[in-house]
Design an enzyme around this catalytic site. Structure first.
Site, PDB file in Angstrom:
ATOM      1  N   LYS A 172      32.553   3.917  75.676  1.00 51.03           N
ATOM      2  CA  LYS A 172      33.203   3.442  76.899  1.00 51.03           C
ATOM      3  C   LYS A 172      33.336   4.583  77.897  1.00 51.03           C
ATOM      4  CE  LYS A 172      37.746   3.539  74.647  1.00 51.03           C
ATOM      5  NZ  LYS A 172      39.042   2.930  74.467  1.00 51.03           N
TER       6      LYS A 172
ATOM      7  N   ARG B  24      40.664 -16.375  69.114  1.00 50.46           N
ATOM      8  CA  ARG B  24      42.041 -15.934  68.946  1.00 50.46           C
ATOM      9  C   ARG B  24      42.969 -17.035  69.447  1.00 50.46           C
ATOM     10  NH1 ARG B  24      40.871 -10.921  67.491  1.00 50.46           N
ATOM     11  NH2 ARG B  24      39.755  -9.435  68.820  1.00 50.46           N
TER      12      ARG B  24
ATOM     13  N   GLU C 149      50.256  -4.746  75.141  1.00 53.16           N
ATOM     14  CA  GLU C 149      49.526  -5.927  74.718  1.00 53.16           C
ATOM     15  C   GLU C 149      50.000  -6.333  73.327  1.00 53.16           C
ATOM     16  OE1 GLU C 149      45.268  -6.244  76.238  1.00 53.16           O
ATOM     17  OE2 GLU C 149      45.347  -4.214  75.440  1.00 53.16           O
ATOM     18  N   GLU C 150      49.840  -7.630  73.032  1.00 49.07           N
ATOM     19  CA  GLU C 150      50.254  -8.124  71.720  1.00 49.07           C
ATOM     20  C   GLU C 150      49.429  -7.506  70.597  1.00 49.07           C
ATOM     21  OE1 GLU C 150      47.833  -9.975  69.984  1.00 49.07           O
ATOM     22  OE2 GLU C 150      46.553  -9.682  71.749  1.00 49.07           O
ATOM     23  N   SER C 151      48.240  -6.977  70.949  1.00 46.94           N
ATOM     24  CA  SER C 151      47.304  -6.472  69.955  1.00 46.94           C
ATOM     25  C   SER C 151      47.639  -5.040  69.534  1.00 46.94           C
ATOM     26  CB  SER C 151      45.891  -6.540  70.520  1.00 46.94           C
ATOM     27  OG  SER C 151      45.840  -5.856  71.771  1.00 46.94           O
TER      28      SER C 151
ATOM     29  N   LYS D 218      46.422   2.871  76.309  1.00 47.73           N
ATOM     30  CA  LYS D 218      47.517   2.684  75.374  1.00 47.73           C
ATOM     31  C   LYS D 218      47.530   3.879  74.439  1.00 47.73           C
ATOM     32  CE  LYS D 218      44.783  -0.638  72.628  1.00 47.73           C
ATOM     33  NZ  LYS D 218      43.660  -1.137  73.409  1.00 47.73           N
TER      34      LYS D 218
ATOM     35  N   SER E 143      36.890   1.478  68.183  1.00 47.40           N
ATOM     36  CA  SER E 143      38.307   1.247  67.958  1.00 47.40           C
ATOM     37  C   SER E 143      38.624   0.765  66.552  1.00 47.40           C
ATOM     38  CB  SER E 143      38.828   0.282  69.017  1.00 47.40           C
ATOM     39  OG  SER E 143      40.213   0.208  68.958  1.00 47.40           O
ATOM     40  N   HIS E 144      39.128  -0.470  66.456  1.00 47.91           N
ATOM     41  CA  HIS E 144      39.592  -0.990  65.158  1.00 47.91           C
ATOM     42  C   HIS E 144      38.465  -1.602  64.325  1.00 47.91           C
ATOM     43  CE1 HIS E 144      39.626  -3.963  68.298  1.00 47.91           C
ATOM     44  NE2 HIS E 144      39.408  -4.878  67.366  1.00 47.91           N
TER      45      HIS E 144
ATOM     46  N   ASP F 114      40.617   4.804  67.073  1.00 46.52           N
ATOM     47  CA  ASP F 114      40.582   5.777  68.165  1.00 46.52           C
ATOM     48  C   ASP F 114      41.963   6.190  68.656  1.00 46.52           C
ATOM     49  OD1 ASP F 114      40.929   3.189  69.150  1.00 46.52           O
ATOM     50  OD2 ASP F 114      40.096   3.678  71.104  1.00 46.52           O
TER      51      ASP F 114
ATOM     52  N   ASP G 246      45.137   3.104  65.028  1.00 45.73           N
ATOM     53  CA  ASP G 246      43.798   2.573  64.749  1.00 45.73           C
ATOM     54  C   ASP G 246      42.707   3.643  64.826  1.00 45.73           C
ATOM     55  OD1 ASP G 246      43.835   2.912  67.509  1.00 45.73           O
ATOM     56  OD2 ASP G 246      42.505   1.223  67.880  1.00 45.73           O
TER      57      ASP G 246
ATOM     58  N   ASP H 114      44.637   4.525  69.864  1.00 43.27           N
ATOM     59  CA  ASP H 114      45.396   3.945  70.982  1.00 43.27           C
ATOM     60  C   ASP H 114      46.334   2.811  70.542  1.00 43.27           C
ATOM     61  OD1 ASP H 114      43.304   2.213  70.512  1.00 43.27           O
ATOM     62  OD2 ASP H 114      42.566   2.164  72.581  1.00 43.27           O
ATOM     63  N   ARG H 115      46.154   2.293  69.331  1.00 43.65           N
ATOM     64  CA  ARG H 115      47.052   1.214  68.881  1.00 43.65           C
ATOM     65  C   ARG H 115      48.165   1.760  67.998  1.00 43.65           C
ATOM     66  NH1 ARG H 115      43.750  -4.284  67.659  1.00 43.65           N
ATOM     67  NH2 ARG H 115      42.337  -4.118  69.432  1.00 43.65           N
TER      68      ARG H 115
ATOM     69  N   ARG I 222      30.200  -2.421  72.620  1.00 44.50           N
ATOM     70  CA  ARG I 222      30.437  -2.332  71.182  1.00 44.50           C
ATOM     71  C   ARG I 222      29.364  -3.106  70.454  1.00 44.50           C
ATOM     72  NH1 ARG I 222      36.818  -2.738  69.888  1.00 44.50           N
ATOM     73  NH2 ARG I 222      36.997  -1.237  71.584  1.00 44.50           N
TER      74      ARG I 222
ATOM     75  N   THR J  90      35.616  -6.273  76.379  1.00 41.94           N
ATOM     76  CA  THR J  90      37.006  -5.960  76.718  1.00 41.94           C
ATOM     77  C   THR J  90      37.205  -4.442  76.838  1.00 41.94           C
ATOM     78  OG1 THR J  90      37.616  -7.848  75.331  1.00 41.94           O
ATOM     79  CG2 THR J  90      39.400  -6.447  76.081  1.00 41.94           C
TER      80      THR J  90
HETATM   81  C1  VG1 Z   1      41.107  -6.708  71.655  1.00 40.48           C
HETATM   82  C2  VG1 Z   1      42.557  -6.979  71.981  1.00 40.48           C
HETATM   83  C3  VG1 Z   1      42.891  -6.444  73.357  1.00 40.48           C
HETATM   84  C4  VG1 Z   1      42.564  -4.940  73.404  1.00 40.48           C
HETATM   85  C5  VG1 Z   1      41.118  -4.726  73.012  1.00 40.48           C
HETATM   86  C6  VG1 Z   1      40.753  -3.264  72.917  1.00 40.48           C
HETATM   87  O1  VG1 Z   1      40.270  -7.363  72.586  1.00 40.48           O
HETATM   88  O2  VG1 Z   1      42.835  -8.354  71.906  1.00 40.48           O
HETATM   89  O3  VG1 Z   1      44.250  -6.680  73.620  1.00 40.48           O
HETATM   90  O4  VG1 Z   1      42.765  -4.441  74.703  1.00 40.48           O
HETATM   91  O5  VG1 Z   1      40.863  -5.305  71.730  1.00 40.48           O
HETATM   92  O6  VG1 Z   1      41.584  -2.591  72.030  1.00 40.48           O
HETATM   93  P1  VG1 Z   1      39.562  -8.773  72.299  1.00 40.48           P
HETATM   94  O7  VG1 Z   1      38.735  -9.065  73.512  1.00 40.48           O
HETATM   95  O8  VG1 Z   1      38.769  -8.604  71.034  1.00 40.48           O
HETATM   96  O9  VG1 Z   1      40.668  -9.754  72.083  1.00 40.48           O
HETATM   97  V1  VG1 Z   1      41.012  -1.227  71.232  1.00 40.48           V
HETATM   98  O10 VG1 Z   1      42.226  -0.584  70.368  1.00 40.48           O
HETATM   99  O11 VG1 Z   1      39.633  -1.815  70.688  1.00 40.48           O
HETATM  100  O12 VG1 Z   1      40.464  -0.109  72.452  1.00 40.48           O
HETATM  101 CO    CO Z   2      41.708   1.294  69.769  1.00 45.47          CO
END
Ligand code: VG1
Ligand code: CO
Length: 544
Positions: free
Chosen positions: A126, A497, A364-366, A377, A113-114, A280, A278, A282-283, A22, A18
């Protein structure tokens, strides 16, 4: 400069998910692994020779080692200039901004990221393109195809890399410029928001904020913006020091992973406003005193009020949300008479819509919200947006949200994650669902009739590209929805999910507990997908 051509056997597991590639740190430490992916990126992008790239990461374990390797490879591959964040630090939104501001060819961001960090944690890389956004599918696929046949990479010999001091140094013909990671970004934020008003708010006796940087990349950004430029007190930023292992936690700004922050906010003497970002940067998570703002609602509320904020005073062109995000933003778009696009999960799908001027806001919901100011983001941006709104409305977070619900109705929303499940079983669960989709249509479940049951696919209205298999949607007569997808960012086994949404217009019913309000749909989801049977789990690991 000595350039070494290193012969390797290609790797077969470098397909970006996504958001980039990673994997565990251990995997990235496999000899030639990182190098092979970087060379695959370099071989896949046009115009690399003589170009400028932006480089930085979230400071997690292995960040500095990776930066040294990438700089040596950039030199060997003919890159002219790299803008490197001091100490190797740059947030994802800052990279996006720098690429745009300095018209770079692209950028490399080192982050998972998270996901947790440290020697036993995860690492990631990335590539972002010249619009500042994540490389679209066509490019990530080209990178993957390259990696499958890559037999050598080029790298300059080992040399000193003084990355902690502002200034510049050279590796052969490559000029490495070490820049302050925060200043450009902070200056940009000042052009979008009313800093004077926000700083007045922060000085009010009836207002206080607490920001949780989660020992991740936003610490230095929060200190410069909230404390130095806006005058927030020192105690208003917690876990401000970036650490290689994020202090041992998941740097994921949600109720499950920001427990201390939640405890502070859910207390009578707690602050009136809380937020977190988070790994990096962006959240974002937005909280009021005793109040949690669902990310989908946050996007809707930002959209409904955007015209009040300086950077958005001319109104919105349109909104986009990822498919699993609740339909709360759609209701706002309808009222504003602007389009609302529904895209697959991942920020890369917003890029074309933003570049084409079709949308101003997306989310996004995340816990991801952003706008056309960059192509990622942006956590700190979202926090500033909320602070600006509160400063204007002089109202609590809870009241702002409740007023929104009373006008638009409430989209109760939850996501249940089943983490680290067996990959083969997870795929079987999805296949089993797909086989039954047609038979679900028209059927009644606990009095709810299914009107749509499909596997979401997206036709990009700008470039006509089609992306399939983006999640199973079960939509009921009353617009309630259950969505199933497998994560594309996890590194151990699979993560299922399950996203559940129910719309209630009646204000008298806006006080239900979210899980209670959704209990029937959650039960239907479990039965439809046979979750306990396939996963062996009775309960999700994380509920947000
Ligand atoms: C998750 C989230 C998605 C987000 C992605 C990257 O992906 O659901 O909405 O864009 O992380 O976010 P997945 O495929 O695990 O559901 V981040 O903050 O990692 O750049
Ligand atoms: Co992130």
């Amino acid at each position: 400069m000595l350039i070494e051509i290193v012969k390797i056997s290609p790797f077969d597991d470098q397909k970006p998910g996504t958001s980039g590639l990673r994997k565990s740190v251990k995997k990235f430490q496999t000899p030639h692994y990182l190098q092979a992916f970087v060379q695959s990126i370099f071989n896949s992008i046009e115009g690399l020779k003589g170009s400028t790239l932006v480089l930085g990461g979230d400071g997690r374990f292995y960040n500095r080692e990776a930066i040294k390797i990438i700089l040596r490879m950039a030199a060997a591959n003919g890159v002219s200039k790299v803008l490197l964040g001091q100490g190797g630090i740059l947030s994802t939104p800052a990279v996006s901004h720098l690429i745009r501001k300095y018209k770079a060819l692209g950028g490399i961001i080192l982050s998972a990221s998270h996901n947790p960090g440290g020697p036993e944690g995860d690492f990631g890389i990335k590539y972002n393109i010249e619009n500042g956004g994540p490389a679209p599918e066509a490019i990530t696929e080209a990178i993957y195809q390259q990696s499958l046949r890559l037999e050598e990479y080029s790298i300059a010999g080992i040399q000193p890399m003084p990355m902690d001091k502002l200034g510049s140094f050279e590796i052969g013909d490559l000029l490495v410029e070490i820049i302050d990671p925060v200043t450009d970004y902070a200056d940009y934020m000042e052009t979008l928001f009313d800093f004077e008003k926000i700083s007045e708010l922060l000085g009010q006796a009836d207002f206080s904020m607490l920001f949780d940087a989660m020992n991740a990349v936003t610490g230095p950004y929060a200190v410069e913006i909230f404390q130095n430029r806006l005058g927030a007190s020192e105690t208003s930023i917690m876990r401000r020091r970036p650490l290689g292992n994020f202090g041992g936690g998941h740097p994921d700004p949600n109720q499950a992973h920001a427990k201390d922050l939640m405890r502070h906010l859910y207390s009578a003497t707690g602050p009136s406003f809380g937020a977190a970002s988070d790994g990096d940067g962006d959240r974002n998570m937005i909280l009021g005193n005793y109040f949690f703002v669902t990310p989908s609602d946050s996007l809707a509320i930002i959209a409904a009020n955007a015209h009040l904020v300086p950077g958005y005073k001319d109104g919105l062109k349109g909104i986009a949300r990822s498919m699993p995000t609740s339909q709360a933003p759609d209701l706002v778009a309808k009222k504003l008479e602007i389009p609302c696009y529904e895209t697959p999960t991942g920020w890369k799908f917003f890029g074309n819509l933003l570049d084409d001027g079709r949308i101003t806001l997306c989310g996004e919901e995340s816990f991801g919200t952003g706008s056309d100011h960059i192509r990622e983001k942006d956590g700190i941006w979202a926090v500033l947006f909320w602070l600006n709104l509160i400063a204007i409305k002089q109202n609590s977070v809870e009241n702002i949200v409740r007023e929104h619900w009373s006008m638009y109705g409430r989209n109760y929303y939850t996501r249940h994650d089943y983490e680290g499940i067996n990959s083969a079983k997870a795929n079987d669960l999805m296949d089993n669902l797909k086989e039954q989709l047609d038979s679900f249509i028209g059927k009644d479940f606990a009095g709810l009739k299914v009107v749509v049951a499909d596997d979401f696919s997206y036709l990009d209205p700008v470039d006509g590209s089609k992306t399939e298999g983006q999640g199973i949607r079960i939509i009921f007569e009353n617009d309630s929805r259950i969505i199933f997808r497998l994560s594309g960012t996890g590194t151990q086994g699979a993560t299922l999910r399950v996203y559940v949404e129910r719309y209630i217009q009646d204000v008298a019913q806006h006080d239900l507990d979210t899980q209670e309000a959704l209990v029937e749909l959650i039960a239907i989801a479990s039965v439809l997908a046979e979750i306990p049977e396939y996963t062996g789990r009775e309960k999700p690991d994380v509920v947000t």
